[in-house]
Design a protein around this motif. Structure first.
Motif, short mmCIF file in Angstrom:
data_model
loop_
_atom_site.label_atom_id
_atom_site.label_comp_id
_atom_site.label_asym_id
_atom_site.label_seq_id
_atom_site.Cartn_x
_atom_site.Cartn_y
_atom_site.Cartn_z
N ASP A 137 -8.15 10.43 -7.51
CA ASP A 137 -7.57 11.10 -6.53
C ASP A 137 -8.39 9.93 -5.07
N LEU A 138 -9.76 9.80 -5.41
CA LEU A 138 -10.42 8.34 -4.98
C LEU A 138 -9.87 7.74 -4.35
N ALA A 139 -9.04 7.02 -5.42
CA ALA A 139 -7.70 5.92 -5.54
C ALA A 139 -6.69 6.30 -4.19
N ARG A 140 -6.34 7.18 -3.74
CA ARG A 140 -5.10 7.87 -3.07
C ARG A 140 -6.66 7.85 -1.58
N SER A 141 -7.11 8.70 -1.71
CA SER A 141 -8.05 8.68 -0.12
C SER A 141 -8.13 7.18 -0.08
N ALA A 142 -8.58 6.27 -1.06
CA ALA A 142 -8.35 5.29 -0.62
C ALA A 142 -7.89 3.78 0.43
N ARG A 170 -13.31 12.96 -19.95
CA ARG A 170 -12.97 11.50 -19.46
C ARG A 170 -12.08 11.92 -18.52
N LEU A 171 -10.46 12.84 -18.79
CA LEU A 171 -9.59 13.05 -18.32
C LEU A 171 -9.46 13.94 -16.76
N ASP A 172 -10.58 14.47 -16.62
CA ASP A 172 -11.49 14.90 -15.81
C ASP A 172 -11.83 13.48 -14.67
N GLU A 173 -12.57 13.12 -15.63
CA GLU A 173 -12.92 11.72 -14.83
C GLU A 173 -11.95 11.05 -13.85
N THR A 179 1.08 -0.98 -0.18
CA THR A 179 0.55 0.32 0.12
C THR A 179 0.69 1.13 0.10
N ARG A 180 2.19 1.84 0.62
CA ARG A 180 2.90 2.09 0.94
C ARG A 180 3.77 2.99 -0.65
N VAL A 181 3.86 2.01 -1.49
CA VAL A 181 4.01 1.86 -2.53
C VAL A 181 3.83 2.46 -3.75
N LEU A 182 2.69 2.12 -2.97
CA LEU A 182 1.41 2.76 -4.07
C LEU A 182 1.09 3.99 -4.34
N LEU A 183 0.72 4.25 -2.98
CA LEU A 183 0.79 5.45 -2.30
C LEU A 183 2.33 6.49 -3.04
#
Length: 130
Positions: free
Chosen positions: A81-86, A72-75, A39-43
């Protein structure tokens, strides 16, 4: 330095349920640690990946399909950003789980040591004088 396996601390047969519990807890702790490292590597990789995304509204890549591409880029940026929060939340939960499992292991190890120090338990509990 990793702690010694519970079966190395005191010569207790592996069939002892407490020793087996300690081994199981050690395995779960190692699995949580490995997941926390991943998880830390991904972050740590996310900021570099986010910088490689083109800025929304950048005029240098405008074309006939610019509106659709920009949406699509905005999405994609929102999903990153959601993945980072998760991932950040998962890291917090993994750390809490690791602490809980280590506490469980410490308690089980203390019970095992206490049982080993007390010697074999009587066959039947003694209640009063007979």
């Amino acid at each position: 330095m990793p702690l010694a396996s519970p079966t190395h601390l005191h010569p207790v047969p592996f069939t002892d349920p407490l020793a087996a519990e300690l081994v199981g807890l050690d395995r779960r702790i190692e699995a949580v640690r490995a997941t926390a490292v991943q998880t830390r590597v991904l972050l740590d990789e996310l900021p570099v990946l986010q910088q490689s995304l083109p800025l929304v509204g950048c005029a240098s890549w405008r074309s006939a399909a610019a509106e659709h591409y920009e949406a699509r880029l905005d999405e994609l940026v929102s999903r990153v950003d959601l993945a980072r929060s998760a991932l950040e939340q998962a890291e917090l939960e993994l750390n809490a789980t690791l602490i809980r499992l280590q506490d469980e292991r410490d308690e089980a190890q203390a019970r095992l040591v206490a049982m080993a120090g007390a010697g074999p338990a009587p066959a039947e509990p003694t209640r009063g004088w007979r």
